[in-house]
Design an enzyme around this catalytic site. Structure first.
Site, PDB file in Angstrom:
ATOM      1  N   CYS A  78       0.851  -1.182   0.000  1.00 29.54           N
ATOM      2  CA  CYS A  78       0.000   0.000   0.000  1.00 29.54           C
ATOM      3  C   CYS A  78       0.885   1.229   0.000  1.00 29.54           C
ATOM      4  O   CYS A  78       2.096   1.139   0.214  1.00 29.54           O
ATOM      5  CB  CYS A  78      -0.960   0.005   1.187  1.00 29.54           C
ATOM      6  SG  CYS A  78      -0.214  -0.270   2.793  1.00 29.54           S
ATOM      7  N   GLU A 126      -7.799   7.721   5.215  1.00 30.04           N
ATOM      8  CA  GLU A 126      -7.486   7.535   3.805  1.00 30.04           C
ATOM      9  C   GLU A 126      -8.701   7.261   2.931  1.00 30.04           C
ATOM     10  O   GLU A 126      -9.637   6.580   3.337  1.00 30.04           O
ATOM     11  CB  GLU A 126      -6.450   6.414   3.652  1.00 30.04           C
ATOM     12  CG  GLU A 126      -5.164   6.769   4.358  1.00 30.04           C
ATOM     13  CD  GLU A 126      -4.008   5.849   4.101  1.00 30.04           C
ATOM     14  OE1 GLU A 126      -2.864   6.326   4.221  1.00 30.04           O
ATOM     15  OE2 GLU A 126      -4.222   4.673   3.785  1.00 30.04           O
TER      16      GLU A 126
END
Length: 186
Positions: A78, A126
């Site tokens: 990620c 996020e």
């Protein structure tokens, strides 16, 4: 074939992330460190989950030096695209940096989450784009500065382990797994 691994001299905390509103529209930029200070600033991120020919997923245990959720198990990789950078391009670069692998990546969903890391005091807020890919039998070549351990596991085994031992996994993994596995089985 030799893949370039992450440059250990790069301080990822000083890199820029793209701030977004609740619908994912870019509204500015700030450093990684600033985005992850409490209470957290909503920013664009991506999560990659790779599948093998048997339908297993590649998970990593994040390295001890990670500034957020160190030593917890997460999806394949990620990160954050730079402001204006495509999510797919950033994800492909990060996959090469962390695992020394390439794969055709497909964006399959997006979700927003907010999670605090009690150990480091950092916050993840996020707007997370989920990408999946399928790889052959070549072994991963993880960068030890990024990844402590890795494993190929059946998705149902990961779900069961998360249900029993949620503290050993990053808070975003369950949602990434659901979106990715549904798209993969699709």
């Amino acid at each position: 074939m030799t893949e370039k691994l992450a440059d250990p001299s790069t301080d990822r905390e000083t890199m820029l992330v793209e701030l977004v509103d609740e619908s994912g529209v870019a509204i500015g930029a700030c450093s990684v460190a600033d985005a992850h200070r409490p209470p957290g600033r909503l920013h664009r991120a991506f999560s990659v989950l790779l599948f093998d020919a048997h339908g297993h997923v590649l998970l990593q245990q994040r390295a001890a030096i990670k500034t957020r959720f160190p030593l917890q198990w997460a999806n394949t990789c990620c990160g954050h695209p730079l402001p204006g950078q495509s999510v797919a391009e950033a994800a492909a670069i990060r996959l090469r940096e962390e695992f020394g692998m390439t794969a055709a990546l497909t964006k399959v969903g997006v979700f927003t989450y907010l999670a605090g890391d009690e150990k480091t005091g950092r916050v993840e807020h996020e707007y997370d784009h989920v990408l999946i890919g399928v790889v052959g039998d070549g072994p991963p070549r993880p960068d030890p500065a990024e990844i402590a351990h890795w494993a190929w596991l059946p998705p149902q085994e990961v779900r069961a382990d998360v249900a029993q031992n949620s503290g050993k996994f990053t808070p975003w993994l369950p949602q990434v797994l659901e979106i990715a596995d549904q798209a993969h089985r699709g």
